[in-house]
Enzyme design. Structure first.
Site, mmCIF file in Angstrom:
data_model
loop_
_atom_site.group_PDB
_atom_site.id
_atom_site.type_symbol
_atom_site.label_atom_id
_atom_site.label_comp_id
_atom_site.label_asym_id
_atom_site.label_seq_id
_atom_site.Cartn_x
_atom_site.Cartn_y
_atom_site.Cartn_z
ATOM 1 N N GLY A 158 14.948 -31.991 62.845
ATOM 2 C CA GLY A 158 16.246 -32.184 62.202
ATOM 3 C C GLY A 158 16.156 -32.894 60.869
ATOM 4 O O GLY A 158 16.826 -32.528 59.909
ATOM 5 N N LYS A 203 7.363 -42.583 63.774
ATOM 6 C CA LYS A 203 6.324 -43.064 64.677
ATOM 7 C C LYS A 203 5.166 -42.109 64.869
ATOM 8 O O LYS A 203 5.330 -40.895 64.861
ATOM 9 C CB LYS A 203 6.945 -43.357 66.037
ATOM 10 N N GLY A 228 11.683 -30.898 68.619
ATOM 11 C CA GLY A 228 10.796 -31.221 69.735
ATOM 12 C C GLY A 228 10.063 -29.996 70.248
ATOM 13 O O GLY A 228 8.853 -30.029 70.487
ATOM 14 N N ARG A 251 22.834 -23.978 64.024
ATOM 15 C CA ARG A 251 22.431 -23.468 65.342
ATOM 16 C C ARG A 251 23.415 -22.408 65.860
ATOM 17 O O ARG A 251 23.008 -21.481 66.560
ATOM 18 C CB ARG A 251 22.333 -24.613 66.344
HETATM 19 P P1 AMP Z 1 11.139 -39.105 63.585
HETATM 20 O O1 AMP Z 1 12.374 -39.043 64.429
HETATM 21 O O2 AMP Z 1 9.998 -39.783 64.228
HETATM 22 O O3 AMP Z 1 10.780 -37.774 62.961
HETATM 23 O O4 AMP Z 1 11.520 -40.068 62.376
HETATM 24 C C1 AMP Z 1 12.516 -39.834 61.429
HETATM 25 C C2 AMP Z 1 12.890 -41.129 60.802
HETATM 26 O O5 AMP Z 1 11.746 -41.738 60.232
HETATM 27 C C3 AMP Z 1 13.908 -41.057 59.685
HETATM 28 O O6 AMP Z 1 15.117 -41.592 60.114
HETATM 29 C C4 AMP Z 1 13.279 -41.908 58.570
HETATM 30 O O7 AMP Z 1 14.193 -42.805 57.977
HETATM 31 C C5 AMP Z 1 12.208 -42.674 59.291
HETATM 32 N N1 AMP Z 1 11.134 -43.137 58.389
HETATM 33 C C6 AMP Z 1 10.434 -42.420 57.528
HETATM 34 N N2 AMP Z 1 9.595 -43.195 56.826
HETATM 35 C C7 AMP Z 1 9.762 -44.459 57.266
HETATM 36 C C8 AMP Z 1 9.189 -45.718 56.920
HETATM 37 N N3 AMP Z 1 8.266 -45.817 55.970
HETATM 38 N N4 AMP Z 1 9.627 -46.797 57.586
HETATM 39 C C9 AMP Z 1 10.564 -46.697 58.538
HETATM 40 N N5 AMP Z 1 11.146 -45.539 58.916
HETATM 41 C C10 AMP Z 1 10.749 -44.432 58.284
#
Ligand code: AMP
Length: 401
Positions: A358, A205, A381, A43
């Site tokens: 990220g 999520k 975001g 950044r």
């Molecule tokens: P986000 O911040 O929603 O983009 O999520 C990123 C995070 O999702 C990372 O830290 C990953 O470890 C987690 N992630 C990806 N796949 C899975 C999964 N199958 N189960 C749990 N966490 C996950």
């Protein structure tokens, strides 16, 4: 771009000998054990062209940023001082640092700045007024600048004092080079994308990504889903998901999306399932509809990688946000790394590839492919909100051309 840009200010002679207040996004990751060590300076590096341009034109550069979440209190753990030191190295010239961002002393330092000199203010979020977009706080910040430039794409989706409030007090507010570059790539992807247009969404999520999925349904030809959100969709389809991540309250919504999307939405056909949420836990590949009830879905499986890759290499526009699995653990990083490699191959064949967030950027870096995709956004975001079709307040507030 219908907003004033840094080049417009330059052409008009608005940079020379003027105090140029610049909102940058220096919210960089710092090492947890080795205090003050910046672990990824992307950044900062990305903002150099804007800073150098102002120096070159003989302007006085006043940089402001936030760092972490100090929650409106002075907490030196979140000080920007290490960034000023790093920026000094990058620019090969001294960068002055003010250990406050408002107040009498800061004003004095700003007023003593000479043409071509650079000052960085202390973390804006040491004051609640920043995130609350307090008028008085914004007014104090605005008093440091004759003109204003916003180069902080990563915070452009927030109407804060330094991104929106200040623009009410400065008549010429322009986009910096990084802001322009980000908007250019992302606008192309949402307004005039070359087809086939494939979006890849992952991460933990579904909840933060519903609106983006809805918006992409009207624009993209295919949406590939990976990561933890897969299992809420599986549940909605009536599959057993074992101990995998589930957002119980989103099952209904997942059903609706599946119905609306039809064949546009592609879910993994196989999953790497593990006994525990640990790297060295035993794992196996199972079909998506045959998840054992005592296992956790950790990554997309080999057949899914093949199917996703086929879609990716066919596409001409690709946006990617969110890892395909728990990529921080080496045993469950394969899906994410393979997707990064497919993106690199598609880029080589002429596709425009945009990576946001990220984690996806870190995955690209892990695979050593940073220079093999068209654009890695500095704002996770902000890029998602832009793809959702929302207006970014930090951009809207800039002066129209
Ligand atoms: P986000 O911040 O929603 O983009 O999520 C990123 C995070 O999702 C990372 O830290 C990953 O470890 C987690 N992630 C990806 N796949 C899975 C999964 N199958 N189960 C749990 N966490 C996950």
């Amino acid at each position: 771009m219908n907003k004033l840009t840094i080049d417009d200010l330059s052409k008009n002679g608005d940079l020379k000998s003027n105090r140029v207040l610049v909102r940058v996004d220096f919210n960089v990751p710092m090492s947890k054990n080795d205090e003050g060590k910046i672990t990824d300076d992307k950044r900062i590096v990305e903002s150099l062209s804007t800073i150098k341009k102002i120096i070159f034109e003989g302007g006085r550069v006043i940089l402001m940023s936030h760092m972490g979440r100090p929650k409106g209190e002075k907490n030196l753990k979140y000080s920007l001082r290490p960034v000023a030191m790093h920026l000094t190295d990058l620019l090969r010239k001294p960068v002055y640092f003010s250990d406050d961002c408002i107040g009498h002393d800061t004003k004095k330092i700003v007023n003593e700045l000479k043409d071509g000199e650079v000052l960085l203010l202390e973390n804006l979020r040491f004051y609640k007024g920043e995130e609350e977009n307090d008028e008085d706080f914004a007014h104090q910040l605005a008093s440091y600048g004759d003109v204003y430039i916003n180069d902080a794409f990563g915070t452009a989706h927030r109407a804060h004092a330094s991104t929106e409030g200040v623009t009410r007090f400065i008549s010429k507010c322009a986009a910096g080079y990084l802001m322009q570059k980000e908007l250019e790539y992302l606008s192309k992807a949402i307004s005039i994308p070359a087809h086939p247009y494939t979006a890849i969404l992952g991460g933990s999520k579904i909840s933060g990504k519903i609106d983006v999925i809805k918006n992409l349904l009207t624009k993209a030809d295919k949406i590939l889903i990976g990561g933890g959100m897969v299992f809420t969709f599986y549940k909605a389809m009536g599959y057993e998901i074992g101990k995998s991540l589930l957002e119980e309250d989103r099952i209904g919504l997942a059903k609706e999306l599946l119905h609306e999307a039809g064949s546009k939405l592609m879910l993994p056909v196989d999953i790497v399932a593990s006994a525990r949420f640990e790297n060295d836990s035993p794992f196996e590949v199972v079909w998506g509809n045959e998840m054992p009830n005592d296992k956790i879905g950790m990554d997309i499986g080999p057949e899914t990688i093949k199917q996703f890759r086929d879609e990716i290499v066919k596409a001409k526009t690709i946006v990617w946000n969110g890892p395909m699995g728990v990529f921080e653990m080496d045993n469950f990083a394969k899906g994410t790394v393979e997707i990064a490699m497919a993106l690199a191959d598609a880029t080589k064949d002429g596709a425009v590839t945009i990576v946001g967030g990220g984690d996806s950027a870190a995955a690209i870096a892990k695979a050593g492919l940073e220079h093999k995709v068209s654009h890695i956004s500095t704002g996770g975001g902000a890029s998602l909100e832009f793809l959702e079709g929302k207006k970014l307040p930090g951009v809207e507030a800039l002066t129209n051309k």
